[in-house]
Scaffold this active site. Sequence first.
Site, PDB file in Angstrom:
ATOM      1  N   ASP A   1       0.868  -1.170   0.000  1.00  0.00           N
ATOM      2  CA  ASP A   1       0.000   0.000   0.000  1.00  0.00           C
ATOM      3  C   ASP A   1       0.911   1.227   0.000  1.00  0.00           C
ATOM      4  OD1 ASP A   1      -1.589   2.202   0.759  1.00  0.00           O
ATOM      5  OD2 ASP A   1      -2.923   0.945   1.949  1.00  0.00           O
ATOM      6  N   LEU A   2       0.741   2.090  -0.993  1.00  0.00           N
ATOM      7  CA  LEU A   2       1.622   3.260  -1.092  1.00  0.00           C
ATOM      8  C   LEU A   2       1.542   4.165   0.134  1.00  0.00           C
ATOM      9  CD1 LEU A   2       1.058   4.209  -4.839  1.00  0.00           C
ATOM     10  CD2 LEU A   2       3.152   3.269  -3.834  1.00  0.00           C
TER      11      LEU A   2
ATOM     12  N   ASN B   1      -2.246  14.564 -18.103  1.00  0.00           N
ATOM     13  CA  ASN B   1      -2.737  15.756 -18.799  1.00  0.00           C
ATOM     14  C   ASN B   1      -3.713  16.539 -17.933  1.00  0.00           C
ATOM     15  OD1 ASN B   1      -5.777  15.211 -20.023  1.00  0.00           O
ATOM     16  ND2 ASN B   1      -4.624  13.311 -19.771  1.00  0.00           N
ATOM     17  N   HIS B   2      -4.241  15.926 -16.898  1.00  0.00           N
ATOM     18  CA  HIS B   2      -5.190  16.632 -16.028  1.00  0.00           C
ATOM     19  C   HIS B   2      -4.491  17.639 -15.107  1.00  0.00           C
ATOM     20  CE1 HIS B   2      -8.546  14.436 -17.588  1.00  0.00           C
ATOM     21  NE2 HIS B   2      -7.886  13.299 -17.414  1.00  0.00           N
TER      22      HIS B   2
ATOM     23  N   TYR C   1      -7.697  15.113  -8.676  1.00  0.00           N
ATOM     24  CA  TYR C   1      -6.713  14.207  -9.264  1.00  0.00           C
ATOM     25  C   TYR C   1      -5.603  14.996  -9.960  1.00  0.00           C
ATOM     26  CZ  TYR C   1      -4.725  10.969 -12.697  1.00  0.00           C
ATOM     27  OH  TYR C   1      -3.855  10.247 -13.478  1.00  0.00           O
TER      28      TYR C   1
ATOM     29  N   LYS D   1      -1.383  15.408  -9.212  1.00  0.00           N
ATOM     30  CA  LYS D   1      -0.299  15.240 -10.175  1.00  0.00           C
ATOM     31  C   LYS D   1       0.604  16.476 -10.200  1.00  0.00           C
ATOM     32  CE  LYS D   1      -1.196  11.072 -11.408  1.00  0.00           C
ATOM     33  NZ  LYS D   1      -0.265   9.976 -11.031  1.00  0.00           N
TER      34      LYS D   1
ATOM     35  N   SER E   1      -4.016   9.814 -23.071  1.00  0.00           N
ATOM     36  CA  SER E   1      -5.005   8.734 -22.978  1.00  0.00           C
ATOM     37  C   SER E   1      -4.369   7.492 -23.578  1.00  0.00           C
ATOM     38  CB  SER E   1      -6.278   9.097 -23.748  1.00  0.00           C
ATOM     39  OG  SER E   1      -6.744  10.385 -23.379  1.00  0.00           O
TER      40      SER E   1
END
Length: 266
Positions: A50-51, A112-113, A136, A140, A165
């Site tokens: 688990d990160l 890209n978000h 999200y 990033k 994508s």
Amino acid sequence: MLNKLLITGADGNLGSVCRSRLQGLATTIRLGAREDVGPAGENEEIVYCDLGDKDAVEAMVEGCDGIVHMGGQSIEAPWETIKHSNIDGVFNLYEAARKSSVTPRIFFASSNHAIGFHEQTTRLDANAQVRPDGLYGVSKVFGEALARLYFEKFEIETALVRIGSSFPEPKNHRMLATWLSFDDLISLIESVFAIPRLGCPIIYGASNNDASWWDNRETSFLGWKPKDNSEAFRARIDAECTQPANDEVSAVYQGGEFCGQGILEE
């Protein structure tokens, strides 16, 4: 060739692609996962982790000279979910890299978000202002900033790859601009680990699409030349998908429908 390559998120879609196609990149492939990934192959090690578990992440990273970080929350979600994997988890990963007996080079799957609220009429390069389109995307942006800090302070090199994508084929009109084929993804990862000096560049993860919004000229030193082009699928997309109206978020902003979502709560 790397000695030991860690692929986090090996139970996810892109992690699975990396597992099957990066076997020749390292003597040993260590797979980090939360869900079952089946039996280990001949040159594989499996670590269930688990990160959000700092000690477990440090043990997972130890001894790896390369990391392909595909793990974490991959779509919009409530803050606590994103924070656990993409904020605390990424911090744990970089702390583990700092403490490891071997300093790894990292391929960080950004998105890209992180720049999703730029309009589709704007062409972006590595100097573009971050404009995240959701929590999200914010996570990033955090990951990119943390990677930069650990490069400046500790010389941990990271490729900050704003993946568009990545699917076998583009699924809609927006993806004609953002599509990254699996072949081009793998060749990008190989380029990141082959170059003698990487630094901490921002790279747009998209194939050689005619419709692309992104400019990678500042990272031409990588020698990465994507070969696939989404135009091969345009006729199918036109036939199967309704073209969004000009004022719909999916036709205005690079982040598409993410830009129209509200904040998700538990």
